[in-house]
Design a protein around this motif. Structure first.
Motif, short mmCIF file in Angstrom:
data_model
loop_
_atom_site.label_atom_id
_atom_site.label_comp_id
_atom_site.label_asym_id
_atom_site.label_seq_id
_atom_site.Cartn_x
_atom_site.Cartn_y
_atom_site.Cartn_z
N LYS A 1 0.86 -1.17 0.00
CA LYS A 1 0.00 0.00 0.00
C LYS A 1 0.90 1.23 0.00
O LYS A 1 1.75 1.39 0.88
N GLY B 1 1.27 5.40 -0.15
CA GLY B 1 0.67 6.72 -0.04
C GLY B 1 1.43 7.68 -0.94
O GLY B 1 2.65 7.65 -0.98
N ASP C 1 -1.56 -0.82 -4.19
CA ASP C 1 -2.82 -0.16 -3.90
C ASP C 1 -2.42 1.23 -3.41
O ASP C 1 -1.60 1.36 -2.51
N THR C 2 -2.95 2.29 -4.04
CA THR C 2 -2.48 3.62 -3.67
C THR C 2 -3.49 4.38 -2.83
O THR C 2 -4.70 4.21 -2.95
N LEU C 3 -2.95 5.24 -1.97
CA LEU C 3 -3.76 6.21 -1.25
C LEU C 3 -3.23 7.56 -1.70
O LEU C 3 -2.04 7.84 -1.57
N ARG D 1 -6.96 10.26 7.70
CA ARG D 1 -7.21 8.88 7.22
C ARG D 1 -5.88 8.16 6.95
O ARG D 1 -5.82 6.94 6.86
N VAL D 2 -4.80 8.95 6.83
CA VAL D 2 -3.49 8.35 6.56
C VAL D 2 -3.09 7.37 7.66
O VAL D 2 -2.50 6.33 7.42
N ALA E 1 -4.59 3.96 7.36
CA ALA E 1 -4.55 3.36 6.02
C ALA E 1 -3.67 2.13 5.93
O ALA E 1 -3.77 1.35 5.00
N LEU F 1 -0.23 2.04 5.60
CA LEU F 1 0.70 2.26 4.50
C LEU F 1 1.99 1.45 4.69
O LEU F 1 2.53 1.38 5.78
#
Lengths: 85, 649
Positions: free
Chosen positions: B79, B81, B107-109, B126-127, B130, B132
């Motif tokens: 994941k 960010g 999967d990106t944020l 939300r970070v 997440a 990450l």
């Protein structure tokens, strides 16, 4: 290039860029961004870049040209103008 | 070259149809098991030169594939960010689509527009929830305020300080919420000159301020705290006029021309791949018309073209020079050619203008068998996967055969003109690194020493006598700052001899080293052929009664040398000294570690139970007797005593 030919090419680009089925009944000159869910401000940028590439436009779309686009028909007119110049 | 990414095969005409079909298979995998080769087919489609829209199509596919956990043995999932300046939502899908080419399932944020610092510091962000694995920091001179000239040297320094401090604060704010690496981009300088050439002299020019900002990032990356993504270098390589597109900045705050999204994304993805230990390790070279002009079997030693004095000869020398430079930084070289072996070796031995000599080549395969079989043999000899190979060959038919038979071997397309071979190979970035250690520098030598050891073994016959003849000294020690980068590299790269395949970023590793409840040790091995460097890493969780072995990995170079027994003797002694009664070991199966399935039973552990595929083993320390080994063991952790360990913790 006739308007209908340009429109066919635009549909092809839209299918690539937006990942949608862009058949004749889906995309007409009257179609606007609000008619197509995938057509948002971000995919709009990719769409214009892809169109510049597809039609091998010598001059890029200027910001004022981009801002004047309201419907697919406007895009056809703009491409017509740029390819005949 | 970079812009068109011409080391990749052009996209198939029916890309859209193929992508949709694969996407449908991915979607269907939620209900029933997908075809076994679906992962490979996705990788193969991604392994073309794709435009930004094709990458978006693949990113959509990847987003669904992440959910179903598709092909975990082929793709490393993470994941990511994406934070920073300008419009990031165009970057993220390009990166996720490209990542499949580098065997990453991302999967990106995507961070909010120009709000990175706020997102990093906001407790409700939300970070934080997440999960990450990595983060990418995108910076732009126009947002950092480095595009406006400063009036004096002091004002310029203040502007750079301010910009860097903000970036740093953002990164440090994100760090607790990012499990592994944080990638930081450098910034391309503004294109428009102010003083002209004098900009380079004038500290307050945007050109000078951006250079000083980038230098800060480089120093930061040198400390190991962040991983650098040199976007400034990329922009310079493609040309700033091509890179910088004011129209797009004004209209959409996209920091560079969208035509360059694919190559930008490739540079980001290959850096992430390097962090994950997926960079290539070995360059395999064809001979005729790749290392020299002409065909040695037909033209003979005097007829091939290589060396100074002819443009073509110099072009082939440039390929050899690049191969040597890569070797000096740890890339192993091998030869794979359809030739009589004696003919193939002659130029290396006798041609005065050849830069490459037999000494530089770890494995030399010259025969009439197909190249895929030879590449497989090279990988086996070196004890690496075929996915660690890059194969350079001028012949399109050979390239195609290898791509079909071994899709995970990297096979760059080459242009007609040999003058561009070296540049094309370099542009692909197959060997990109995120650190450079002493071991890297010496790796090519080590692989060759290995080949000599194999020869010594076949000459001796009796294993015990052979091992004794190696004059091995095994050193066991805690991990200090100097060794940490190499240890982290091993932890993240070792696949085969790795009991749990647990990955640690350098920061996580540093935390484990400091943790008084954990024991992290490195094992080194020197023998009469050379220094093997760090060849094993052990991490144990120290309980009062039992010590649990969290990580046990070894380099396959030292298999069969009884180093694992030395490792166990060390752990057993340390655990016993602390009052523990038993060691617990785990085997977590992966696609690549079947070779250590019986590692613990072989060492005298008994099987306790099985938990969700993980086998758990136990060794009672009361009944354990350390074996006599054919090596000298220098256990510096014991010699230093408890005091050192406490100081270390």
């Amino acid at each position: 290039m006739r308007r209908e030919e340009i429109l066919v090419e635009i549909r092809d680009v839209m299918a690539d860029v937006l990942g949608i089925d862009a058949d004749a009944e889906d995309v007409t000159e009257a179609t606007t961004a609000s008619d197509i869910e995938e057509w948002d401000s971000l995919s709009h940028i990719r769409l214009l870049v892809a169109i510049e590439r597809k039609f091998k436009l010598r001059s890029r779309f200027t910001n004022s040209e981009i801002e004047s686009l309201k419907r697919v028909g406007d895009l056809v007119t703009l491409i017509e103008k740029k390819t005949s110049a | 070259m970079l812009k068109r990414m011409n080391w990749l095969v052009a996209a198939p005409k029916d890309f859209r149809v193929q992508a949709r079909a694969l996407h449908a298979e991915v979607a269907a995998a939620r209900d029933r098991a997908p075809a076994e080769d679906l992962g490979l087919r996705i990788h193969a489609l991604a392994n073309h030169a794709l435009d930004e829209n094709q990458l978006v199509a693949l990113a959509r596919l990847a987003a669904d594939a992440v959910k179903t956990g598709l092909a975990p043995q082929l793709f490393s999932a993470l994941k990511l960010g994406v934070f920073g300046d300008g419009t990031l939502s165009l970057l993220a899908p390009a990166i996720a689509g490209t990542a499949l080419r580098h065997r990453l399932m991302i999967d990106t944020l995507v961070g909010e527009f120009n709000a990175a610092l706020f997102e990093a510091l906001d407790p409700a962000s939300r970070v934080r929830a997440a999960g990450l694995d990595m983060a990418l920091m995108v910076s732009d001179a126009r947002v950092l305020g480095l595009d406006q000239p400063a009036a004096s040297r002091e004002a310029a320094e203040a502007a750079v300080d301010r910009a860097f401090a903000q970036l740093r604060q953002t990164v440090e704010g994100l760090r607790p919420w990012v499990a592994s690496a944080i990638l930081v981009q450098t910034v391309p300088p503004p294109l428009e000159p102010l003083f002209g050439s004098y900009d380079r002299v004038q500290p307050g020019s945007p050109l000078s301020m951006v250079a000083s900002f980038n230098q800060r990032i480089a120093d930061w990356a040198a400390s190991g705290a962040v991983v650098i993504v040199d976007v400034a270098r990329l922009a310079a390589s493609v040309g700033l006029e091509t890179w910088d597109d004011p129209g797009h900045w004004h209209a959409s705050k996209l920091g560079f021309s969208p035509d360059l999204l694919p190559v930008y994304a490739d540079v980001v993805a290959r850096t992430i791949a390097a962090v994950r230990g997926l960079s290539r390790k070995c360059l395999v070279l064809d001979l005729d018309n790749t290392l020299w002009g002409g065909v040695i079997g037909d033209d003979g030693l005097a007829g091939i073209v290589v060396g100074q004095g002819s443009a073509t000869g110099e072009a082939f020398l440039a390929v050899q020079r690049m191969a040597l430079a890569l070797r000096a930084r740890g890339v192993v070289l091998a030869i794979c050619s359809k030739n009589e072996e004696a003919n193939a070796r002659a130029p290396f031995r006798e041609h005065p203008d050849m830069l490459l000599r037999e000494d530089h080549i770890a494995v030399f395969q010259a025969n009439w068998t197909d190249k895929a079989a030879n590449l497989r043999a090279i990988a086996e000899t070196l004890n690496i996967g075929v996915d660690a190979l890059v194969f350079l060959d001028d012949n399109p038919a050979e390239r195609m055969q290898v791509r079909r038979a071994l899709p995970l071997v990297a096979v760059p397309e080459l242009p007609e003109d040999p003058a561009l071979y070296a540049r094309t190979l370099a542009a692909a970035g197959y060997f990109d690194a995120v650190a450079f250690s002493k071991e890297d520098r010496e790796r090519a030598e080590m692989y060759q020493a290995n080949a000599r050891r194999a020869a010594a073994l076949s000459a001796s016959g009796d294993i015990g006598a052979y091992l004794a003849s190696l004059d091995m000294v095994c050193t066991i020690d805690f991990v200090d700052d100097v060794a940490r980068a190499r240890v982290a590299q091993l932890v993240n790269k070792s696949n085969q001899f790795n009991l749990t395949t647990r990955r640690y970023s350098e920061a996580e590793l540093a935390a484990a080293i400091r943790d008084p409840m954990r024991r992290v040790v490195q094992v080194r091995l020197v023998d009469r052929f050379g220094d093997n460097g760090v060849i094993a890493v052990l991490i144990a969780d120290k309980g009062a009664d039992v010590w649990e072995i969290d990580t046990w990995l070894m380099s396959c170079r030292v298999l069969g040398r009884r180093v694992e027994e030395a490792c166990l003797a060390h752990l057993a002694a340390a655990a016993k000294a602390s009052g523990a009664q038993a060691l617990i070991g785990k085997f977590v199966p992966s696609a690549k570690n079947a070779m250590v399935k019986d590692h613990y039973p072989k060492l005298g552990f008994s099987r306790e139970r099985e938990l969700e595929g993980t086998a758990i083993f136990r060794l009672d320390l009361d009944s354990y007797v350390a074996p006599t080994l054919e090596m000298a063991v220098d256990d510096r952790t014991l010699a230093a005593g408890v005091g050192r360990e406490a100081a270390h913790a």
